[in-house]
Design a protein around this motif. Structure first.
Motif, PDB file in Angstrom:
ATOM      1  N   ASP A   1      -2.475   1.414 -14.877  1.00 16.29           N
ATOM      2  CA  ASP A   1      -2.536   0.699 -13.613  1.00 16.29           C
ATOM      3  C   ASP A   1      -1.968   1.565 -12.495  1.00 16.29           C
ATOM      4  O   ASP A   1      -0.920   2.174 -12.655  1.00 16.29           O
ATOM      5  CB  ASP A   1      -1.750  -0.600 -13.681  1.00 16.29           C
ATOM      6  N   VAL A   2      -2.669   1.589 -11.383  1.00 18.87           N
ATOM      7  CA  VAL A   2      -2.257   2.373 -10.223  1.00 18.87           C
ATOM      8  C   VAL A   2      -1.724   1.412  -9.166  1.00 18.87           C
ATOM      9  O   VAL A   2      -2.451   0.525  -8.711  1.00 18.87           O
ATOM     10  CB  VAL A   2      -3.453   3.172  -9.653  1.00 18.87           C
ATOM     11  N   PRO A   3      -0.455   1.533  -8.769  1.00 20.30           N
ATOM     12  CA  PRO A   3       0.059   0.634  -7.737  1.00 20.30           C
ATOM     13  C   PRO A   3      -0.680   0.863  -6.420  1.00 20.30           C
ATOM     14  O   PRO A   3      -1.032   1.987  -6.076  1.00 20.30           O
ATOM     15  CB  PRO A   3       1.538   1.010  -7.621  1.00 20.30           C
ATOM     16  N   ASP A   4      -0.940  -0.217  -5.720  1.00 19.17           N
ATOM     17  CA  ASP A   4      -1.599  -0.166  -4.403  1.00 19.17           C
ATOM     18  C   ASP A   4      -3.003   0.430  -4.464  1.00 19.17           C
ATOM     19  O   ASP A   4      -3.488   0.988  -3.495  1.00 19.17           O
ATOM     20  CB  ASP A   4      -0.748   0.598  -3.387  1.00 19.17           C
ATOM     21  N   TYR A   5      -3.661   0.317  -5.624  1.00 17.97           N
ATOM     22  CA  TYR A   5      -5.013   0.874  -5.769  1.00 17.97           C
ATOM     23  C   TYR A   5      -5.995   0.285  -4.775  1.00 17.97           C
ATOM     24  O   TYR A   5      -7.003   0.893  -4.460  1.00 17.97           O
ATOM     25  CB  TYR A   5      -5.543   0.641  -7.188  1.00 17.97           C
ATOM     26  N   GLN A   6      -5.714  -0.910  -4.261  1.00 19.90           N
ATOM     27  CA  GLN A   6      -6.641  -1.574  -3.353  1.00 19.90           C
ATOM     28  C   GLN A   6      -6.542  -1.045  -1.917  1.00 19.90           C
ATOM     29  O   GLN A   6      -7.314  -1.441  -1.058  1.00 19.90           O
ATOM     30  CB  GLN A   6      -6.423  -3.097  -3.370  1.00 19.90           C
ATOM     31  N   LEU A   7      -5.633  -0.117  -1.663  1.00 23.26           N
ATOM     32  CA  LEU A   7      -5.462   0.437  -0.322  1.00 23.26           C
ATOM     33  C   LEU A   7      -6.240   1.746  -0.176  1.00 23.26           C
ATOM     34  O   LEU A   7      -6.161   2.616  -1.035  1.00 23.26           O
ATOM     35  CB  LEU A   7      -3.986   0.687  -0.038  1.00 23.26           C
ATOM     36  N   ILE A   8      -6.963   1.857   0.927  1.00 28.20           N
ATOM     37  CA  ILE A   8      -7.731   3.062   1.225  1.00 28.20           C
ATOM     38  C   ILE A   8      -7.003   3.819   2.330  1.00 28.20           C
ATOM     39  O   ILE A   8      -6.763   3.272   3.406  1.00 28.20           O
ATOM     40  CB  ILE A   8      -9.152   2.710   1.698  1.00 28.20           C
TER      41      ILE A   8
END
Length: 129
Positions: free
Chosen positions: A1-8
């Motif tokens: 899991d990558v933290p803050d993956y939803q941020l571009i």
């Protein structure tokens, strides 16, 4: 899991006003697969690649990168049908200004930077510097 993956991350210019992209061409990339719930799939979800997006505004006088807000809104509008993802998250953007020049580590166009994650996978396009 990558933290803050939803941020571009939207790379902005040195004035922090317009999106220029990592290569200076206004292109914004997203390094992960975006997965949505899908009951028709055996796994219960479906993943796909999203992006890249062109945040260069050719209609501006003179042509320039879109503002941070314009670019982020365009990305959200284009991907809105994919929201939320399988974890209930929505894409969002953060400002990623260019790195400050380091006098102890000057620009070297013969050097290539690779951004890797915890699994040693390249997560952004390589760039010179």
């Amino acid at each position: 899991d990558v933290p803050d993956y939803q941020l571009i991350g939207l790379r902005t210019d040195s004035d922090n006003t317009h999106v220029v992209g990592i290569k200076g061409d206004g292109i914004v990339t997203y390094p992960y697969s975006w997965c949505v719930t899908d009951a028709a799939e055996a796994t219960g979800y479906r993943c796909q690649e999203i992006g890249p997006w062109d945040c260069y505004d050719e209609l501006a006088t003179p042509p320039t990168g879109q503002t941070f807000v314009q670019c982020c809104n365009d990305i959200k509008a284009e991907t809105g049908h994919l929201m939320p993802d399988m974890h209930g998250n929505y894409l969002d953007c953060y400002n990623s200004p260019p790195p400050l020049e380091n006098l102890e580590d000057p620009l070297d166009l013969g050097r290539v930077y690779l951004h890797i994650d915890a699994n040693n996978r390249v997560v952004n396009p390589p760039y010179n510097g």
